[in-house]
Write an enzyme that holds these catalytic residues in place. Structure first.
Site, mmCIF file in Angstrom:
data_model
loop_
_atom_site.group_PDB
_atom_site.id
_atom_site.type_symbol
_atom_site.label_atom_id
_atom_site.label_comp_id
_atom_site.label_asym_id
_atom_site.label_seq_id
_atom_site.Cartn_x
_atom_site.Cartn_y
_atom_site.Cartn_z
ATOM 1 N N CYS A 80 0.778 -1.239 0.000
ATOM 2 C CA CYS A 80 0.000 0.000 0.000
ATOM 3 C C CYS A 80 0.813 1.296 0.000
ATOM 4 O O CYS A 80 0.678 2.117 -0.906
ATOM 5 C CB CYS A 80 -0.956 -0.014 1.195
ATOM 6 S SG CYS A 80 -0.211 -0.681 2.702
ATOM 7 N N HIS A 93 -1.456 7.353 4.245
ATOM 8 C CA HIS A 93 -0.478 6.270 4.314
ATOM 9 C C HIS A 93 0.924 6.650 3.850
ATOM 10 O O HIS A 93 1.719 5.783 3.471
ATOM 11 C CB HIS A 93 -0.990 5.062 3.513
ATOM 12 C CG HIS A 93 -0.813 3.755 4.231
ATOM 13 N ND1 HIS A 93 -0.531 3.667 5.574
ATOM 14 C CD2 HIS A 93 -0.873 2.478 3.784
ATOM 15 C CE1 HIS A 93 -0.441 2.401 5.923
ATOM 16 N NE2 HIS A 93 -0.640 1.653 4.863
ATOM 17 N N ASN A 124 -2.772 -2.316 -4.881
ATOM 18 C CA ASN A 124 -2.020 -3.555 -5.071
ATOM 19 C C ASN A 124 -3.028 -4.684 -5.245
ATOM 20 O O ASN A 124 -4.241 -4.462 -5.184
ATOM 21 C CB ASN A 124 -1.073 -3.853 -3.903
ATOM 22 C CG ASN A 124 -1.691 -3.681 -2.530
ATOM 23 O OD1 ASN A 124 -1.339 -2.769 -1.779
ATOM 24 N ND2 ASN A 124 -2.638 -4.539 -2.197
#
Length: 521
Positions: free
Chosen positions: A77, A140, A288
């Site tokens: 990620c 993230h 992903n």
């Protein structure tokens, strides 16, 4: 021999109307990037999912362009997201680790680093053309104040800096904060409930309403906008709202997919209702492959492709991808172009009339000729895992220079990145080097990477010579960035995020005691 050589070389080679009219010239189209979390290539009906529960995404594909060969830049990620927003491989932008060879690293709460201040993110460049940018969902790219979205070009943010893991007890580890712009407004499992027993949460609906409100406001202000819709319902622990729980034939994960599909339909419909659909470029993809190690109730499908998230086999890096721009992208088109999430950086700049920075290598290419004319652009795809180039695709051929699923130690704990898909000599549990004699597959004949081409064939020799030249050129120009994902420290976790004072939700951090992060995969 002649005809065979020619063949080998060739292989390289919902919606209703209303409201008002345009907000701005199509010369600066609005840009919407929808990035799903751990959603697999095989989760969409248009890619063959037999339950046909993604009616809005399937409709989006019928009205736009489908990319069967679209890739992430990393099978995990955080590096994938860093690549999308910088247009650069994680090994260049610093989103990797040197704590071990070919190790996947990301940004858990204890990570010290984040996106480097030297990296130039897409919203910062779009701002020079008057764009207003908002991220909704998971960031993230670092949770400490200097790494947050509003420090890197975004004007607005509603979402969280980390994955929605939890709940935690607030003494050993804090729950993840949810931000509205620069301040937290609550935490997961507290103000923002995720029921771990039932999988029920209203987060996707909240993210949907935020997106509709943002689009509406920019349309009313006649302002070009960039919306980065990074929702995470399909990342374990998977969640769906009460309205969608139990609706899918695929269990809770399917419920989450159906709710995201519904949300995509609502967003596209909103663009049409506001009369700005023909001024808006929308791209749907995932960060992903499906996290098949999480089991069938918490993960999706990678279709015919091998393994999943965290691996550099096709199941870990080939993503569902749809482009939509009514009146500009020919409807119902299937493009065989090799694409990458990094291309969204360069393509978005091109659509806005901007050039990418010329002081650094940009790995993403401009897909505008493909989108508007279905042209094919010759380019390779590099499959990185941490600091190692594991494989490369050129045309229909893929060469593995290293193979590794996960270690025997992790596998024996029950963590399996390739459940039911073991291929002898390919899905290895030791890191196996093939640099002297790569494993080469023809992905047209063998999309599941089960039958390496024999090294004794003329086909292998011709392909190896061509691919070797591509790899040599890539490595010659590669200058790795400073790794940002090496150090961890419990003291840097989300104990006291900005805004916690107003809510009375600041927690006491432990004493700083940094260590080198351990990345087992």
């Amino acid at each position: 021999m002649g005809s065979q050589l020619i063949r080998i070389i060739a292989c390289f080679g919902l919606i209703c109307g209303g409201w008002t009219k345009k907000t701005q010239s199509v010369s600066t189209p609005n840009i919407v990037i929808m990035l799903m979390d751990d959603m697999g290539w095989g989760d969409l009906g248009v890619f063959g999912q037999p339950n046909k529960e993604t009616t809005n995404l399937d409709m989006m594909a019928s009205q736009g362009m489908l990319f069967p060969s679209f890739y992430t830049a990393n099978p995990l990620c955080s590096p994938s997201r860093a690549a999308l927003l910088t247009g650069r491989l994680p090994v260049r932008n610093g989103f990797y680790t040197t704590n071990g060879h070919a190790r996947n690293a990301y940004t858990p709460q204890e990570i010290v680093g984040g996106i480097s201040e030297d990296e130039i993110l897409l919203p910062k460049l779009l701002k020079t053309k008057g764009y207003v940018s908002k991220i909704i969902g998971k960031w993230h790219l670092g949770h400490r104040p200097g790494y947050l979205p509003l420090k890197h070009g975004f004007d607005e943010w509603f979402g969280a800096p980390n994955c929605h893991f939890g709940p935690y007890n607030s003494s050993d580890r804090p729950n993840i904060p949810v931000y509205n712009n620069s301040e937290m407004i609550g935490r997961y499992y507290e103000e923002f409930v995720i029921n771990r027993k039932t999988g029920e949460s209203n987060l996707t609906q909240i993210y949907l309403e935020e997106s509709l409100r943002f689009i509406q406001n920019q349309a009313m202000n006649h302002q070009p906008f960039f919306l980065y819709w990074a929702v995470d319902a399909t990342h374990a622990p998977v969640y769906a709202s009460k309205l969608f729980r139990g609706k899918s034939q695929r269990g809770l994960y399917g419920d989450a997919v159906m709710e995201l599909d519904y949300s995509v339909g609502k967003i596209l419909g909103h663009l049409v209702k506001l009369g700005i659909d023909k001024d808006t470029f929308v791209f749907f993809t995932s960060d992903n492959g499906a996290a098949v190690m999480s089991g069938p109730h918490q993960s999706g499908s990678n279709g015919p492709f091998l393994c999943g998230k965290e691996t550099t086999f096709e199941g870990g890096m080939r993503e569902p991808a749809i482009a939509w721009w009514p009146g500009r992208i020919p409807a119902g088109t299937v493009s065989q172009q090799l694409g990458s999430v990094m291309d969204l950086f360069t393509t978005s700049l091109s659509l806005a009339g901007l050039l990418p920075p010329d002081d650094r290598i940009i790995d993403g290419i401009d897909l505008t000729p493909t989108l508007l004319n279905n042209s094919l652009i010759d380019r390779p795809i590099f499959y990185y895992r941490g600091n190692e180039m594991m494989a490369v695709r050129v045309g229909l051929y893929k060469a593995h220079y290293w193979t590794w699923s996960n270690s025997w130690e992790e596998f024996n704990k029950g963590i399996n990145f390739c459940p039911g898909e073991e291929v002898a000599g390919v899905t290895t549990h030791n890191q196996e080097e093939h640099t002297m004699q790569p494993l080469i597959f023809h992905l047209g004949r063998d999309p599941g990477e089960k039958y390496p081409i024999s090294v004794q064939t003329k086909e292998y020799l011709v392909v190896l010579k061509h691919i070797s030249a591509v790899v040599d050129e890539h490595k010659r120009k590669l200058v790795p960035g400073v790794p940002q994902l090496n150090m961890c420290d419990l003291a840097v976790m989300n104990w006291a995020p900005p805004g916690c004072e107003k809510l009375g939700k600041c927690l006491k951090a432990p004493k700083s005691d940094p260590w080198k992060c351990d990345w087992p995969h």
